[in-house]
Enzyme design. Structure first.
Site, PDB file in Angstrom:
ATOM      1  N   SER A  83      -1.145  19.518   6.819  1.00 29.57           N
ATOM      2  CA  SER A  83      -2.330  18.773   6.341  1.00 29.57           C
ATOM      3  C   SER A  83      -2.313  17.293   6.676  1.00 29.57           C
ATOM      4  O   SER A  83      -3.334  16.616   6.484  1.00 29.57           O
ATOM      5  CB  SER A  83      -2.483  18.937   4.834  1.00 29.57           C
ATOM      6  N   LYS A  86      -5.066  16.170   8.795  1.00 30.30           N
ATOM      7  CA  LYS A  86      -6.423  15.949   8.275  1.00 30.30           C
ATOM      8  C   LYS A  86      -6.819  14.463   8.350  1.00 30.30           C
ATOM      9  O   LYS A  86      -8.004  14.139   8.395  1.00 30.30           O
ATOM     10  CB  LYS A  86      -6.530  16.482   6.844  1.00 30.30           C
ATOM     11  N   TYR A 208      -8.764  24.450  13.358  1.00 26.86           N
ATOM     12  CA  TYR A 208      -8.020  24.017  12.162  1.00 26.86           C
ATOM     13  C   TYR A 208      -6.553  24.459  12.220  1.00 26.86           C
ATOM     14  O   TYR A 208      -5.641  23.659  11.956  1.00 26.86           O
ATOM     15  CB  TYR A 208      -8.723  24.560  10.907  1.00 26.86           C
ATOM     16  N   TYR A 260      -3.569  16.056  -2.858  1.00 29.88           N
ATOM     17  CA  TYR A 260      -4.292  17.136  -3.556  1.00 29.88           C
ATOM     18  C   TYR A 260      -4.370  16.885  -5.055  1.00 29.88           C
ATOM     19  O   TYR A 260      -4.662  15.774  -5.485  1.00 29.88           O
ATOM     20  CB  TYR A 260      -3.638  18.501  -3.274  1.00 29.88           C
ATOM     21  N   VAL A 278       2.111  20.851   3.985  1.00 28.39           N
ATOM     22  CA  VAL A 278       3.035  21.885   3.500  1.00 28.39           C
ATOM     23  C   VAL A 278       4.220  22.123   4.448  1.00 28.39           C
ATOM     24  O   VAL A 278       5.100  22.907   4.124  1.00 28.39           O
ATOM     25  CB  VAL A 278       2.344  23.228   3.186  1.00 28.39           C
TER      26      VAL A 278
HETATM   27  N1  GLN Z   1      -2.297  24.831   7.230  1.00 26.19           N
HETATM   28  C1  GLN Z   1      -2.147  24.706   5.806  1.00 26.19           C
HETATM   29  C2  GLN Z   1      -3.164  25.554   5.076  1.00 26.19           C
HETATM   30  O1  GLN Z   1      -4.265  25.598   5.493  1.00 26.19           O
HETATM   31  C3  GLN Z   1      -2.287  23.272   5.455  1.00 26.19           C
HETATM   32  C4  GLN Z   1      -2.167  23.037   3.985  1.00 26.19           C
HETATM   33  C5  GLN Z   1      -1.364  21.845   3.640  1.00 26.19           C
HETATM   34  O2  GLN Z   1      -0.592  21.290   4.416  1.00 26.19           O
HETATM   35  N2  GLN Z   1      -1.458  21.473   2.392  1.00 26.19           N
HETATM   36  O3  GLN Z   1      -2.902  26.174   4.098  1.00 26.19           O
END
Ligand code: GLN
Length: 324
Positions: A83, A86, A208, A260, A278
């Site tokens: 993420s 992003k 994505y 988050y 993650v």
């Molecule tokens: N690729 C992961 C997902 O879509 C990214 C989520 C994350 O890093 N929090 O679940």
């Protein structure tokens, strides 16, 4: 032209940057102190390829505005940024469509898990913010329409910003996430049902999953975020990467939404704009001073690196470098 800083701000900046600091020793101290936490937490097993990453890793790197790099541990070992990507796609989407982005995605913290579906129903397919999965899927849809070379443009951006032209996307991680990506597929289909995706769901998901599978190390990440610590400017030059206002706003979004449903706790403990993934990475920005990237794959229950968050909290305790 760069605007003059208010007096109090240049005072703070001077206080911050001129204080002699031995960042190498600080990073080594942090690495030693958080060692008992490394290997605790859970690696992101819902993406099977990530479950194979050794949980005992810890790396940390600082990039300063005057061009120095400091590091400790596995700071040059590439990992899946997940993420953290992003922030890159948000930046490219804002450059491409400007404020029109905000017609399709909000700017409020979600208070829910990064992959939650529940707000979308109530809010008619407009994701809360661009740094949760739903928002990033809308951003990916924007980029599919705006980037002439798609993922190659994303790669060019991170390579240029980091100065590392060997950065790549790990196709196996992307495929692994696609194979297990039922929840993201649900999110994308749901958003599409509200008319907030313009491209085929599979294309959006493909973009994505690949952006999440960017493989970068702590030094790369610290360098790539540096303009966000430098009011949008490429450090060491007068070249703006993005406008000062845009840098300020991206930092604000990272502060309120970058970790988050733990963003409040993160602001309380660390008090820096930051983005986690993650894969176990977290990048934090100390405006006007430096960027800091940390990696350790064991996650807490909200999906943030356990040792990574502890390391950032310790960094702020040791240096006083926080926006608060
Ligand atoms: N690729 C992961 C997902 O879509 C990214 C989520 C994350 O890093 N929090 O679940």
């Amino acid at each position: 032209m760069r605007q003059r800083r208010p007096l109090w701000q240049s005072f703070v900046t001077e206080q911050r940057s001129s204080a002699p600091r031995d960042y190498s020793a600080i990073l080594q101290q942090i690495a030693d102190e958080v060692r008992p936490l490394v290997g605790t937490g859970k690696v992101a097993a819902y993406i099977p390829r990530l479950a194979e990453v050794p949980p005992d890793r810890f790396g940390i790197a600082i990039a300063t505005l005057d061009g120095k790099i400091y590091r400790a541990g596995s700071a040059r070992e590439a990992f899946s940024v997940q993420s953290i990507s992003k922030v890159f796609t948000l930046t490219l989407a804002l450059e491409a469509v400007g404020a029109r982005l905000w017609e399709r995605v909000g700017r409020e913290p979600s208070g829910n898990a990064f992959n939650s579906l529940i707000q979308l129903e109530r809010e008619q397919g407009i994701p809360r913010n661009p740094l949760i999965n739903a928002g990033a899927l809308v951003v990916a849809d924007v980029l599919l329409g705006a980037l002439p070379h798609g993922l190659d443009d994303l790669l060019s951006f991170v390579r240029a910003r980091s100065g590392n032209h060997s950065i790549n996307i790990d196709a196996e991680v992307a495929a692994s996430e696609r194979d297990a990506g039922f929840r993201n597929a649900a999110l994308a289909n749901f958003i599409r049902s509200f008319g907030n995706l313009q491209h085929p769901v599979d294309d959006v998901l493909n973009f994505y999953f690949h952006q999440c599978a960017l493989a970068m190390d702590c030094v790369d990440l610290a360098r790539t975020f540096l303009h966000l610590a430098n009011r949008g400017y490429c450090p060491g030059s007068r070249m703006p990467v993005i406008t000062e206002e845009r840098a300020r706003r991206i930092n604000a979004l990272m502060m309120t939404c970058g970790t988050y449903d733990a963003a409040g706790e993160f602001a309380f403990r660390v008090g820096l704009p930051a983005k986690s993934g993650v894969g176990g990475g977290i990048v934090a920005v100390v405006p006007d001073v430096l960027t800091l990237a940390v990696w350790s794959p064991g996650l807490d229950e909200r999906g943030n690196s356990l040792a990574g968050a502890a390391a950032l909290a310790r960094f702020v305790e040791l240096t006083g470098l926080s926006v608060f």
